[in-house]
Design an enzyme around this catalytic site. Sequence first.
Site, PDB file in Angstrom:
ATOM      1  N   CYS A 113       1.087  51.572  43.256  1.00 46.75           N
ATOM      2  CA  CYS A 113       0.832  52.516  44.356  1.00 46.75           C
ATOM      3  C   CYS A 113       1.778  53.708  44.348  1.00 46.75           C
ATOM      4  O   CYS A 113       1.403  54.808  44.739  1.00 46.75           O
ATOM      5  CB  CYS A 113       0.925  51.793  45.685  1.00 46.75           C
ATOM      6  SG  CYS A 113      -0.194  50.400  45.772  1.00 46.75           S
ATOM      7  N   HIS A 258       0.367  57.480  51.078  1.00 44.56           N
ATOM      8  CA  HIS A 258      -0.457  56.580  50.260  1.00 44.56           C
ATOM      9  C   HIS A 258      -1.543  55.946  51.124  1.00 44.56           C
ATOM     10  O   HIS A 258      -1.266  55.482  52.236  1.00 44.56           O
ATOM     11  CB  HIS A 258       0.436  55.506  49.643  1.00 44.56           C
ATOM     12  CG  HIS A 258      -0.326  54.399  48.990  1.00 44.56           C
ATOM     13  ND1 HIS A 258      -1.258  54.635  48.001  1.00 44.56           N
ATOM     14  CD2 HIS A 258      -0.306  53.045  49.180  1.00 44.56           C
ATOM     15  CE1 HIS A 258      -1.768  53.468  47.606  1.00 44.56           C
ATOM     16  NE2 HIS A 258      -1.208  52.503  48.310  1.00 44.56           N
ATOM     17  N   ASN A 288      -8.642  52.276  48.903  1.00 42.06           N
ATOM     18  CA  ASN A 288      -7.287  52.292  48.332  1.00 42.06           C
ATOM     19  C   ASN A 288      -7.404  52.363  46.806  1.00 42.06           C
ATOM     20  O   ASN A 288      -7.741  51.377  46.156  1.00 42.06           O
ATOM     21  CB  ASN A 288      -6.543  51.028  48.768  1.00 42.06           C
ATOM     22  CG  ASN A 288      -5.113  50.960  48.228  1.00 42.06           C
ATOM     23  OD1 ASN A 288      -4.767  51.662  47.281  1.00 42.06           O
ATOM     24  ND2 ASN A 288      -4.319  50.100  48.806  1.00 42.06           N
TER      25      ASN A 288
HETATM   26  O1  UT7 Z   1      -1.742  49.692  48.340  1.00 42.56           O
HETATM   27  C1  UT7 Z   1      -0.575  49.120  48.852  1.00 42.56           C
HETATM   28  C2  UT7 Z   1      -0.671  47.696  49.076  1.00 42.56           C
HETATM   29  N1  UT7 Z   1      -1.625  47.219  50.020  1.00 42.56           N
HETATM   30  C3  UT7 Z   1      -1.480  47.355  51.350  1.00 42.56           C
HETATM   31  O2  UT7 Z   1      -0.633  48.069  51.837  1.00 42.56           O
HETATM   32  C4  UT7 Z   1      -2.387  46.520  52.209  1.00 42.56           C
HETATM   33  C5  UT7 Z   1      -1.667  46.073  53.442  1.00 42.56           C
HETATM   34  N2  UT7 Z   1      -2.398  45.080  54.213  1.00 42.56           N
HETATM   35  C6  UT7 Z   1      -3.557  45.323  54.867  1.00 42.56           C
HETATM   36  O3  UT7 Z   1      -4.093  46.398  54.787  1.00 42.56           O
HETATM   37  C7  UT7 Z   1      -4.126  44.220  55.746  1.00 42.56           C
HETATM   38  O4  UT7 Z   1      -3.233  43.140  55.792  1.00 42.56           O
HETATM   39  C8  UT7 Z   1      -5.536  43.712  55.319  1.00 42.56           C
HETATM   40  C9  UT7 Z   1      -6.585  44.793  55.580  1.00 42.56           C
HETATM   41  C10 UT7 Z   1      -5.521  43.313  53.862  1.00 42.56           C
HETATM   42  C11 UT7 Z   1      -5.934  42.484  56.130  1.00 42.56           C
HETATM   43  O5  UT7 Z   1      -5.937  42.825  57.491  1.00 42.56           O
HETATM   44  P1  UT7 Z   1      -5.211  41.909  58.556  1.00 42.56           P
HETATM   45  O6  UT7 Z   1      -5.418  42.564  59.841  1.00 42.56           O
HETATM   46  O7  UT7 Z   1      -3.778  41.710  58.090  1.00 42.56           O
HETATM   47  O8  UT7 Z   1      -6.045  40.598  58.469  1.00 42.56           O
HETATM   48  P2  UT7 Z   1      -5.572  39.121  58.084  1.00 42.56           P
HETATM   49  O9  UT7 Z   1      -5.369  38.986  56.606  1.00 42.56           O
HETATM   50  O10 UT7 Z   1      -4.469  38.665  58.985  1.00 42.56           O
HETATM   51  O11 UT7 Z   1      -6.842  38.317  58.485  1.00 42.56           O
HETATM   52  C12 UT7 Z   1      -7.271  38.221  59.864  1.00 42.56           C
HETATM   53  C13 UT7 Z   1      -8.594  37.506  59.869  1.00 42.56           C
HETATM   54  C14 UT7 Z   1      -8.602  36.224  59.043  1.00 42.56           C
HETATM   55  O12 UT7 Z   1      -9.456  35.312  59.685  1.00 42.56           O
HETATM   56  P3  UT7 Z   1      -8.862  34.110  60.585  1.00 42.56           P
HETATM   57  O13 UT7 Z   1      -7.970  33.317  59.675  1.00 42.56           O
HETATM   58  O14 UT7 Z   1      -8.101  34.796  61.693  1.00 42.56           O
HETATM   59  O15 UT7 Z   1     -10.070  33.382  61.042  1.00 42.56           O
HETATM   60  C15 UT7 Z   1      -9.216  36.654  57.743  1.00 42.56           C
HETATM   61  O16 UT7 Z   1      -9.848  35.588  57.072  1.00 42.56           O
HETATM   62  O17 UT7 Z   1      -9.593  38.365  59.280  1.00 42.56           O
HETATM   63  C16 UT7 Z   1     -10.229  37.673  58.214  1.00 42.56           C
HETATM   64  N3  UT7 Z   1     -10.576  38.643  57.182  1.00 42.56           N
HETATM   65  C17 UT7 Z   1     -11.767  39.263  57.182  1.00 42.56           C
HETATM   66  N4  UT7 Z   1     -12.820  39.191  57.994  1.00 42.56           N
HETATM   67  C18 UT7 Z   1     -13.899  39.960  57.713  1.00 42.56           C
HETATM   68  C19 UT7 Z   1      -9.840  39.070  56.142  1.00 42.56           C
HETATM   69  N5  UT7 Z   1     -10.532  39.977  55.431  1.00 42.56           N
HETATM   70  C20 UT7 Z   1     -11.735  40.106  56.057  1.00 42.56           C
HETATM   71  C21 UT7 Z   1     -12.874  40.884  55.797  1.00 42.56           C
HETATM   72  N6  UT7 Z   1     -13.918  40.796  56.650  1.00 42.56           N
HETATM   73  N7  UT7 Z   1     -12.948  41.735  54.747  1.00 42.56           N
END
Ligand code: UT7
Length: 331
Positions: A113, A258, A288
Site C-alpha cells: 500500500c 491511501h 482498494n
Molecule cells: O490497504 C490497506 C490495508 N487494508 C485496510 O486498511 C483495511 C482495513 N479494514 C477494513 O477496511 C475493515 O476491517 C473491513 C472492511 C475489512 C471489515 O469491516 P469491519 O467493520 O471491520 O467488519 P468485521 O470484519 O468486524 O466484520 C463485522 C461483521 C462480521 O459478521 P459477524 O461476525 O458480526 O456476524 C463479518 O462476518 O460483518 C461481516 N462481514 C460481512 N458482511 C457482509 C465481513 N465482510 C462482510 C461482507 N458482507 N463483505
Amino acid sequence: MAHARILGTGLAVPDRVVTNDDLSTRMDTTDEWIRTRTGIRERRWVREGETGVDMAKAASERALEMAGLKVSDLDGIIFATSSPDHFVPGNGVFLQRALGAGTIPALDIRQACSGFIYGLSLADAWIRTGQFRRLLLVGAEIQSTGMEISTEERHTAVIFADGAGAVVLGPEENPDRGLLAFDLHSQGEFAETLWVDSPGSMYHPRVSHQHIDEKRHLLQMDGKEVFRHAVTRMPESVQAVLVKIGKTTADLALLLPHQANLRISEMVQRALKLRDEQVYNNIDRYGNTTAATIPLLLDECVRGGRLHPGDLVVMTAFGSGFSWGSVACRW
Ligand code: UT7
C-alpha cells in the site's frame, strides 16, 4: 542540488466494472453492507489475460504524454507492486520491454500500500544524486486474481481491486517546488496481519496443493487490526511531514490518503481537522488498489482541475508490513 518534481501523471484501469450487486450474487453480502462499511460502490477487475504490465504501460504512456516526453527520454523505471505478473523477474523489466525503452535500469519495490510513497522517495533520491534525470514511477496491482470470491473470503473480496497509475519525474531547482519532504516507517511485528504466505522460498516446493487447500496463497488480513493502526499512523505521518517543511494542516490544499476504506479516510480527515475540500477520495469507483491508489487519486486531481500550481499536497499511505509514510509536495 536539484530534487524531484512530478512532470506528468496517468492512470489505467480495466474496463470490467464489478458492482456490489454483482458480488452479492456470488457471496453472502449486500450493496448496503459494502457501501456503509467501506464506501465502495464498484471496482475494476482484469479480464482473463490482462496483466499488470499492460495497465502500467497504458498509464505510463499517458504520464509521458502529459510530461511532453518520449520513452527515449527516460533514464530509469521504478515499479511498485505487491502483485507482480511473475515471481521473477519483477514487473519493471517487462514494462521496460513493453514500452520499447532502451537498456535503462528497472527496479521493483514491494511495499504494497505504501509502495508508491516509497517509490517517490527513491526517485527523489536518485534524481538528487544527479545520476538520473527523468524517471518513470508506476504503482500497479492486480489483486482480483489473488482473492477467492466467496462468503468465507468476503472481507477481502469486496475491498481489493485492480488498477495502475504512473508519474514521470524530473529535476527541479526551485527548493519550494516539487517533492519537499518524506516520512517513512515500517513495523515488521505486524507482518502477518496483512500478507500472502505462499508461494515463498522458505517452502520446498514454494507452493503446494496443501498450501492451496489451506488458502495460504490468498491475501489474508485482520481487517480490524489494520484499520486500528491505519487511523493513527496516517495522521501522525502527515503531521510529521508537515513539521519537516514548517507548515500546518491549514496550509494544505489537498490530502490524498491511501484508499483502503472510506471510513479510514474520514477518520484521518477528522483527526487532522481538515475540511472536505482539502481531501480527495475515489474509493467509491475503484476500491482498494494497494500501490495504485495514490497515483489514481493524483491523476484524477491533476486532470480534474483539483490541483493548481503552488498548491501544497500531501500523499499518505498505510498497509502491509506494516509499512507507511507520507510525502509533501508543492505542485
Ligand atoms: O490497504 C490497506 C490495508 N487494508 C485496510 O486498511 C483495511 C482495513 N479494514 C477494513 O477496511 C475493515 O476491517 C473491513 C472492511 C475489512 C471489515 O469491516 P469491519 O467493520 O471491520 O467488519 P468485521 O470484519 O468486524 O466484520 C463485522 C461483521 C462480521 O459478521 P459477524 O461476525 O458480526 O456476524 C463479518 O462476518 O460483518 C461481516 N462481514 C460481512 N458482511 C457482509 C465481513 N465482510 C462482510 C461482507 N458482507 N463483505
